[in-house]
Design a protein around this motif. Structure first.
Motif, PDB file in Angstrom:
ATOM      1  N   ARG A   7       6.358  19.750  -4.553  1.00 22.48           N
ATOM      2  CA  ARG A   7       6.479  21.171  -4.890  1.00 22.48           C
ATOM      3  C   ARG A   7       7.217  21.901  -3.776  1.00 22.48           C
ATOM      4  NH1 ARG A   7       5.130  23.218  -9.799  1.00 22.48           N
ATOM      5  NH2 ARG A   7       5.126  25.098  -8.589  1.00 22.48           N
ATOM      6  N   TRP A  22      16.452  32.846  -5.854  1.00 23.87           N
ATOM      7  CA  TRP A  22      15.433  31.970  -5.271  1.00 23.87           C
ATOM      8  C   TRP A  22      15.250  30.724  -6.134  1.00 23.87           C
ATOM      9  CZ3 TRP A  22      15.097  33.120  -0.578  1.00 23.87           C
ATOM     10  CH2 TRP A  22      15.083  34.438  -0.138  1.00 23.87           C
ATOM     11  N   HIS A  23      15.280  30.910  -7.436  1.00 27.75           N
ATOM     12  CA  HIS A  23      15.151  29.766  -8.345  1.00 27.75           C
ATOM     13  C   HIS A  23      16.300  28.780  -8.127  1.00 27.75           C
ATOM     14  CE1 HIS A  23      13.920  27.527 -11.855  1.00 27.75           C
ATOM     15  NE2 HIS A  23      15.164  27.582 -12.308  1.00 27.75           N
ATOM     16  N   GLY A  24      17.503  29.290  -7.959  1.00 29.97           N
ATOM     17  CA  GLY A  24      18.661  28.423  -7.728  1.00 29.97           C
ATOM     18  C   GLY A  24      18.540  27.621  -6.437  1.00 29.97           C
ATOM     19  N   THR A  70      15.753  26.821  -4.937  1.00 29.88           N
ATOM     20  CA  THR A  70      14.668  25.865  -5.155  1.00 29.88           C
ATOM     21  C   THR A  70      15.151  24.678  -5.980  1.00 29.88           C
ATOM     22  OG1 THR A  70      13.040  27.648  -5.024  1.00 29.88           O
ATOM     23  CG2 THR A  70      12.330  25.614  -6.083  1.00 29.88           C
ATOM     24  N   GLN A  71      15.927  24.931  -7.027  1.00 32.41           N
ATOM     25  CA  GLN A  71      16.445  23.847  -7.878  1.00 32.41           C
ATOM     26  C   GLN A  71      17.368  22.921  -7.092  1.00 32.41           C
ATOM     27  OE1 GLN A  71      14.008  24.259 -10.259  1.00 32.41           O
ATOM     28  NE2 GLN A  71      15.564  23.140 -11.372  1.00 32.41           N
ATOM     29  N   GLN A  72      18.219  23.500  -6.267  1.00 33.32           N
ATOM     30  CA  GLN A  72      19.137  22.694  -5.452  1.00 33.32           C
ATOM     31  C   GLN A  72      18.344  21.809  -4.481  1.00 33.32           C
ATOM     32  OE1 GLN A  72      21.707  24.937  -2.828  1.00 33.32           O
ATOM     33  NE2 GLN A  72      23.287  23.368  -2.927  1.00 33.32           N
ATOM     34  N   SER A  95      15.230  20.847  -4.833  1.00 37.37           N
ATOM     35  CA  SER A  95      14.514  19.872  -5.644  1.00 37.37           C
ATOM     36  C   SER A  95      15.398  18.675  -5.998  1.00 37.37           C
ATOM     37  CB  SER A  95      13.993  20.531  -6.916  1.00 37.37           C
ATOM     38  OG  SER A  95      13.324  19.595  -7.719  1.00 37.37           O
ATOM     39  N   ALA A  96      16.635  18.938  -6.373  1.00 36.39           N
ATOM     40  CA  ALA A  96      17.554  17.844  -6.711  1.00 36.39           C
ATOM     41  C   ALA A  96      17.797  16.942  -5.510  1.00 36.39           C
ATOM     42  CB  ALA A  96      18.877  18.415  -7.220  1.00 36.39           C
ATOM     43  N   SER A  97      17.940  17.534  -4.336  1.00 31.95           N
ATOM     44  CA  SER A  97      18.139  16.738  -3.118  1.00 31.95           C
ATOM     45  C   SER A  97      16.903  15.900  -2.808  1.00 31.95           C
ATOM     46  CB  SER A  97      18.452  17.644  -1.925  1.00 31.95           C
ATOM     47  OG  SER A  97      19.686  18.279  -2.104  1.00 31.95           O
ATOM     48  N   GLN A 118      14.643  14.812  -4.922  1.00 31.34           N
ATOM     49  CA  GLN A 118      14.500  13.748  -5.918  1.00 31.34           C
ATOM     50  C   GLN A 118      15.406  12.564  -5.618  1.00 31.34           C
ATOM     51  OE1 GLN A 118      14.970  15.497  -9.791  1.00 31.34           O
ATOM     52  NE2 GLN A 118      13.000  16.534  -9.702  1.00 31.34           N
TER      53      GLN A 118
END
Length: 167
Positions: free
Chosen positions: A96, A114-116, A118-120, A122-124, A126
């Motif tokens: 998380r 902020w969402h963007g 966080t998504q970036q 998260s992808a790294s 993963q």
């Protein structure tokens, strides 16, 4: 996630796992990235990586968001002159990410931004690129702080430590 599985994931990991994941050199580079970031704006940035929650926090059913809010306070991210501190928090056991901005920056930034970020990140994460993902997040937050809280010619004291917090 059921309770037993959640407990197992948290109890299994500790700060030593986080140190191994990022490595001593990686932690130094991340600290330097925070230091370099703060030299370009009037904001303050903290990075915290927690392997897993304590048994007490698990017993109370603490979410990653609630834990990030606790750490935002404990690490005194809220206690900056311009109310522009930002916490980047990772809870590894649950994969998380929480990014919390103090009110001075929060009111100036759309939640989609902020969402963007966080998504970036998260992808790294993963793809196993923890240091690179955190560095990208630091850079993105730094740009927001530079945009909204540029250096003003006044003294720019370092109000919070730059080191990554490992729990």
């Amino acid at each position: 996630m059921n309770t037993l599985a959640r407990w197992a994931r948290h109890i299994w990991l500790d700060a030593a796992d986080t140190r191994r994941l990022l490595g001593a050199a990686g932690l130094q580079r991340l600290e330097q990235a925070v230091r370099d970031s703060e030299a370009r704006h009037m904001g303050e940035l903290r990075v915290c990586v927690e392997a897993g929650l304590s048994a007490g926090a698990l017993w109370r059913g603490i979410s990653s968001r609630a834990r990030a809010i606790e750490l935002f306070s404990q690490l005194r991210v809220w206690d900056t002159e311009h109310n522009n501190g930002v916490l980047i928090y990772l809870l590894l056991a649950e994969r998380r990410i929480e990014i919390l901005a103090d009110r001075g920056l929060h009111i100036r930034t759309d939640s989609a931004v902020w969402h963007g970020i966080t998504q970036q990140l998260s992808a790294s994460l993963q793809s196993g690129q923890y240091e690179a993902g955190l560095t990208q997040a630091i850079t993105a937050v730094s740009e927001l702080l530079r945009q909204h809280f540029p250096l003003s010619g006044r003294p720019n004291p370092n109000e919070l430590p730059d080191a990554v917090v490992l729990i």
